[in-house]
Scaffold this motif. Structure first.
Motif, PDB file in Angstrom:
ATOM      1  N   ALA A  63       1.128  -1.503   0.060  1.00  0.00           N
ATOM      2  CA  ALA A  63      -0.102   0.138  -0.367  1.00  0.00           C
ATOM      3  C   ALA A  63       0.656   1.189   0.174  1.00  0.00           C
ATOM      4  CB  ALA A  63      -1.014   0.307   0.810  1.00  0.00           C
ATOM      5  N   THR A  64       0.300   2.072  -0.968  1.00  0.00           N
ATOM      6  CA  THR A  64       1.028   3.544  -0.902  1.00  0.00           C
ATOM      7  C   THR A  64       1.387   4.543   0.768  1.00  0.00           C
ATOM      8  OG1 THR A  64       1.875   5.396  -1.927  1.00  0.00           O
ATOM      9  CG2 THR A  64      -0.927   4.881  -1.738  1.00  0.00           C
ATOM     10  N   ALA A  65       2.602   4.870   0.457  1.00  0.00           N
ATOM     11  CA  ALA A  65       2.332   5.751   2.261  1.00  0.00           C
ATOM     12  C   ALA A  65       1.916   6.759   1.565  1.00  0.00           C
ATOM     13  CB  ALA A  65       3.984   5.639   2.339  1.00  0.00           C
ATOM     14  N   THR A  66       1.767   7.691   0.575  1.00  0.00           N
ATOM     15  CA  THR A  66       1.322   8.827   0.826  1.00  0.00           C
ATOM     16  C   THR A  66       0.346   8.705  -0.053  1.00  0.00           C
ATOM     17  OG1 THR A  66       2.368   8.805  -1.829  1.00  0.00           O
ATOM     18  CG2 THR A  66       3.756   9.416  -0.135  1.00  0.00           C
ATOM     19  N   PRO A  67      -0.759  10.232  -0.050  1.00  0.00           N
ATOM     20  CA  PRO A  67      -2.315   9.701  -0.574  1.00  0.00           C
ATOM     21  C   PRO A  67      -2.291   9.530  -1.992  1.00  0.00           C
ATOM     22  CG  PRO A  67      -1.858  11.807   1.307  1.00  0.00           C
ATOM     23  CD  PRO A  67      -0.866  11.189   1.009  1.00  0.00           C
ATOM     24  N   ASN A  68      -2.792   8.658  -2.737  1.00  0.00           N
ATOM     25  CA  ASN A  68      -3.519   8.956  -3.815  1.00  0.00           C
ATOM     26  C   ASN A  68      -4.813   8.712  -4.352  1.00  0.00           C
ATOM     27  OD1 ASN A  68      -3.760   8.102  -6.335  1.00  0.00           O
ATOM     28  ND2 ASN A  68      -3.626   4.978  -5.915  1.00  0.00           N
ATOM     29  N   PRO A  69      -4.723  10.690  -5.403  1.00  0.00           N
ATOM     30  CA  PRO A  69      -5.533  10.973  -5.141  1.00  0.00           C
ATOM     31  C   PRO A  69      -7.136  10.668  -6.309  1.00  0.00           C
ATOM     32  CG  PRO A  69      -3.935  12.039  -5.311  1.00  0.00           C
ATOM     33  CD  PRO A  69      -3.754  10.961  -5.266  1.00  0.00           C
ATOM     34  N   SER A  70      -6.221   9.608  -7.119  1.00  0.00           N
ATOM     35  CA  SER A  70      -6.726   8.790  -8.453  1.00  0.00           C
ATOM     36  C   SER A  70      -8.226   7.589  -7.564  1.00  0.00           C
ATOM     37  CB  SER A  70      -6.260   7.948  -9.713  1.00  0.00           C
ATOM     38  OG  SER A  70      -5.558   7.122  -8.557  1.00  0.00           O
ATOM     39  N   GLY A  71      -7.559   7.327  -6.115  1.00  0.00           N
ATOM     40  CA  GLY A  71      -8.188   5.635  -5.868  1.00  0.00           C
ATOM     41  C   GLY A  71      -8.154   4.612  -6.609  1.00  0.00           C
ATOM     42  N   VAL A  72      -6.582   4.637  -7.571  1.00  0.00           N
ATOM     43  CA  VAL A  72      -6.154   3.318  -7.643  1.00  0.00           C
ATOM     44  C   VAL A  72      -5.016   2.484  -7.624  1.00  0.00           C
ATOM     45  CG1 VAL A  72      -5.615   2.273  -9.974  1.00  0.00           C
ATOM     46  CG2 VAL A  72      -6.336   3.832 -10.213  1.00  0.00           C
ATOM     47  N   VAL A  73      -5.562   0.895  -7.033  1.00  0.00           N
ATOM     48  CA  VAL A  73      -4.678   0.666  -6.253  1.00  0.00           C
ATOM     49  C   VAL A  73      -4.113  -1.007  -6.820  1.00  0.00           C
ATOM     50  CG1 VAL A  73      -5.258   1.608  -4.001  1.00  0.00           C
ATOM     51  CG2 VAL A  73      -6.565  -0.847  -4.911  1.00  0.00           C
ATOM     52  N   GLY A  74      -3.044  -1.581  -6.808  1.00  0.00           N
ATOM     53  CA  GLY A  74      -2.440  -2.837  -6.984  1.00  0.00           C
ATOM     54  C   GLY A  74      -2.651  -3.890  -6.230  1.00  0.00           C
ATOM     55  N   SER A  75      -2.126  -4.966  -6.779  1.00  0.00           N
ATOM     56  CA  SER A  75      -2.166  -6.382  -6.067  1.00  0.00           C
ATOM     57  C   SER A  75      -1.976  -7.292  -6.925  1.00  0.00           C
ATOM     58  CB  SER A  75      -3.143  -6.680  -5.105  1.00  0.00           C
ATOM     59  OG  SER A  75      -4.345  -7.024  -5.308  1.00  0.00           O
ATOM     60  N   LYS A  86      -9.697   0.442  -9.056  1.00  0.00           N
ATOM     61  CA  LYS A  86     -10.735   0.779  -7.358  1.00  0.00           C
ATOM     62  C   LYS A  86     -10.564  -0.121  -6.567  1.00  0.00           C
ATOM     63  CE  LYS A  86     -11.174   5.634  -9.180  1.00  0.00           C
ATOM     64  NZ  LYS A  86     -12.095   6.523  -9.223  1.00  0.00           N
ATOM     65  N   PRO A  87     -10.884  -0.167  -5.363  1.00  0.00           N
ATOM     66  CA  PRO A  87     -11.925  -1.218  -3.811  1.00  0.00           C
ATOM     67  C   PRO A  87     -13.238  -1.747  -4.151  1.00  0.00           C
ATOM     68  CG  PRO A  87     -10.882   0.357  -2.531  1.00  0.00           C
ATOM     69  CD  PRO A  87     -10.061   0.556  -4.366  1.00  0.00           C
ATOM     70  N   ASP A  88     -13.462  -0.799  -5.474  1.00  0.00           N
ATOM     71  CA  ASP A  88     -14.964  -0.878  -5.231  1.00  0.00           C
ATOM     72  C   ASP A  88     -15.658  -0.807  -6.603  1.00  0.00           C
ATOM     73  OD1 ASP A  88     -14.760   1.628  -5.891  1.00  0.00           O
ATOM     74  OD2 ASP A  88     -16.242   2.690  -4.793  1.00  0.00           O
ATOM     75  N   ALA A  89     -14.846  -1.905  -7.606  1.00  0.00           N
ATOM     76  CA  ALA A  89     -15.373  -1.475  -8.743  1.00  0.00           C
ATOM     77  C   ALA A  89     -16.066  -2.724  -8.860  1.00  0.00           C
ATOM     78  CB  ALA A  89     -13.818  -1.861  -9.767  1.00  0.00           C
ATOM     79  N   GLY A 122     -13.066   3.319 -11.911  1.00  0.00           N
ATOM     80  CA  GLY A 122     -13.947   2.662 -10.924  1.00  0.00           C
ATOM     81  C   GLY A 122     -15.156   1.704 -11.361  1.00  0.00           C
ATOM     82  N   THR A 123     -15.143   1.644 -12.363  1.00  0.00           N
ATOM     83  CA  THR A 123     -15.920   0.627 -13.054  1.00  0.00           C
ATOM     84  C   THR A 123     -15.847  -0.870 -13.156  1.00  0.00           C
ATOM     85  OG1 THR A 123     -17.524   2.059 -15.018  1.00  0.00           O
ATOM     86  CG2 THR A 123     -17.696   0.011 -14.975  1.00  0.00           C
ATOM     87  N   ALA A 124     -14.469  -0.750 -13.690  1.00  0.00           N
ATOM     88  CA  ALA A 124     -13.565  -2.751 -13.553  1.00  0.00           C
ATOM     89  C   ALA A 124     -12.057  -2.101 -13.304  1.00  0.00           C
ATOM     90  CB  ALA A 124     -13.653  -2.885 -14.852  1.00  0.00           C
ATOM     91  N   ALA A 125     -11.698  -2.957 -13.232  1.00  0.00           N
ATOM     92  CA  ALA A 125     -10.447  -3.705 -12.358  1.00  0.00           C
ATOM     93  C   ALA A 125      -9.919  -4.952 -13.106  1.00  0.00           C
ATOM     94  CB  ALA A 125     -10.373  -4.329 -10.722  1.00  0.00           C
ATOM     95  N   VAL A 126      -8.335  -4.197 -13.822  1.00  0.00           N
ATOM     96  CA  VAL A 126      -7.863  -5.439 -14.657  1.00  0.00           C
ATOM     97  C   VAL A 126      -6.833  -6.089 -14.294  1.00  0.00           C
ATOM     98  CG1 VAL A 126      -6.516  -3.471 -15.609  1.00  0.00           C
ATOM     99  CG2 VAL A 126      -7.116  -5.448 -17.134  1.00  0.00           C
ATOM    100  N   GLU A 127      -7.084  -7.352 -14.355  1.00  0.00           N
ATOM    101  CA  GLU A 127      -6.164  -8.088 -13.838  1.00  0.00           C
ATOM    102  C   GLU A 127      -5.293  -9.022 -15.205  1.00  0.00           C
ATOM    103  OE1 GLU A 127      -8.823 -10.205 -10.166  1.00  0.00           O
ATOM    104  OE2 GLU A 127      -8.158 -10.852 -11.799  1.00  0.00           O
ATOM    105  N   TYR A 128      -3.932  -8.184 -14.931  1.00  0.00           N
ATOM    106  CA  TYR A 128      -3.613  -8.998 -16.210  1.00  0.00           C
ATOM    107  C   TYR A 128      -2.182  -9.647 -15.958  1.00  0.00           C
ATOM    108  CZ  TYR A 128      -3.808  -5.270 -20.218  1.00  0.00           C
ATOM    109  OH  TYR A 128      -4.637  -4.638 -20.671  1.00  0.00           O
ATOM    110  N   ASN A 129      -2.764 -11.252 -16.383  1.00  0.00           N
ATOM    111  CA  ASN A 129      -1.394 -12.627 -16.606  1.00  0.00           C
ATOM    112  C   ASN A 129      -0.853 -12.508 -17.078  1.00  0.00           C
ATOM    113  OD1 ASN A 129      -4.185 -14.475 -15.033  1.00  0.00           O
ATOM    114  ND2 ASN A 129      -2.303 -14.228 -13.595  1.00  0.00           N
ATOM    115  N   ILE A 130       0.560 -11.978 -17.077  1.00  0.00           N
ATOM    116  CA  ILE A 130       1.447 -11.375 -18.126  1.00  0.00           C
ATOM    117  C   ILE A 130       2.134 -13.108 -18.294  1.00  0.00           C
ATOM    118  CG2 ILE A 130       2.921 -10.394 -18.976  1.00  0.00           C
ATOM    119  CD1 ILE A 130       0.379  -9.066 -19.262  1.00  0.00           C
ATOM    120  N   ILE A 131       2.100 -13.951 -19.209  1.00  0.00           N
ATOM    121  CA  ILE A 131       3.337 -15.187 -18.586  1.00  0.00           C
ATOM    122  C   ILE A 131       3.975 -15.409 -19.954  1.00  0.00           C
ATOM    123  CG2 ILE A 131       0.681 -15.883 -17.989  1.00  0.00           C
ATOM    124  CD1 ILE A 131       0.051 -17.313 -20.740  1.00  0.00           C
ATOM    125  N   ALA A 132       4.762 -16.133 -19.900  1.00  0.00           N
ATOM    126  CA  ALA A 132       5.962 -16.753 -20.881  1.00  0.00           C
ATOM    127  C   ALA A 132       5.806 -18.171 -21.238  1.00  0.00           C
ATOM    128  CB  ALA A 132       7.388 -15.972 -19.589  1.00  0.00           C
TER     129      ALA A 132
END
Length: 258
Positions: A63-75, A86-89, A122-132
């Motif tokens: 989690a970022t230690a600084t404020p994130n105005p966009s609300g977009v996060v990663g995991s 965004k968490p509520d997508a 905030g409509t969708a979260a995208v999950e990228y499975n980047i494989i090789a």
């Protein structure tokens, strides 16, 4: 006092005794060598197995230690996908792709803006499975190197990940060549706003290579045999119109959001 008369040593008996001792010594020596050899082989096998079983480092997005105005996060999801949103997508778009895959480049060109807009509003979260799975299409294992770089970038700052990925697909190298060198991928990160000095080391060291190989096997064994494979809330997108037409994925995302 009486004495046993002295006698000469039997040379045949002495020779037999010497041969027997020599044979015993040879047998013991051979046995010792065999034991040492078996032990060395066993240790070698154990070391190789340990290396093979070693999963290597696992990427994480703190989690970022600084404020994130966009609300977009990663995991990082359980299947190794890089989730951006965004968490509520309400909608989850999963994209299984290889950075060496020309069809994946076409999908990204058609739908990168759709995905970025859906993530930012905030409509969708995208999950990228980047494989090789296309290492054979380059002379430098570009698919693996690029997938590793993908984790390095996402871990450094997920809010810039989609921009980096889109730029990487735009400059995708032709199949059969050397692929993009590490310093080019690092420069692309800098060009999209990354300043973390540790990112370059992560890319050049292929820090997450073992993780990339393991997640690639998992994805392929799950039944996915081609890229791009795209899912909206678990439903596989099948038509070329949705995947390759500019903005083609937007109606599927809008429908899933209702």
């Amino acid at each position: 006092m009486s004495r046993k008369p002295g006698g000469k040593k039997n040379p045949l008996l002495a020779a037999e005794r010497a041969d027997r001792n020599r044979n015993i010594f040879i047998q013991v020596a051979v046995a010792a060598v065999l034991i040492a050899l078996v032990a060395a082989i066993g240790i070698g096998i154990a070391v190789k197995k340990a290396r093979k079983d070693d999963p290597g480092p696992t990427p994480s997005i703190a989690a970022t230690a600084t404020p994130n105005p966009s609300g977009v996060v990663g995991s990082i999801t359980d299947n190794g996908a890089i989730r951006i949103g965004k968490p509520d997508a309400k909608v989850t778009v999963r994209v299984v792709a290889d950075l060496q895959c020309p069809a994946c480049k076409a999908f990204e060109a058609a739908n990168a803006q759709v995905l970025a807009d859906a993530v930012n509003n905030g409509t969708a979260a995208v999950e990228y499975n980047i494989i090789a799975f296309l290492d054979k299409a380059s002379t430098t294992q570009y698919s693996s190197r690029a997938a590793n770089a993908s984790y390095c970038v996402a871990e450094s700052d997920p809010t810039k990940y989609l921009a980096w990925l889109s730029t990487m697909f735009a400059q995708q190298p032709p199949e059969g060549g050397t692929g993009l060198p590490d310093d080019k991928m690092i420069q692309t990160a800098k060009d999209t706003g990354y300043t973390d000095a540790a990112l370059a080391q992560c890319v050049s060291d292929r820090k997450y290579n073992k993780y990339v190989q393991a997640r690639t096997r998992d994805v392929m064994e799950s039944g996915i045999q081609s890229t791009p494979s795209v899912f909206v809330n678990g439903r596989k997108i099948e038509t070329n119109q949705e995947i390759f037409t500019p903005g083609g994925l937007a109606p599927a995302i809008a429908a899933a959001a209702k």
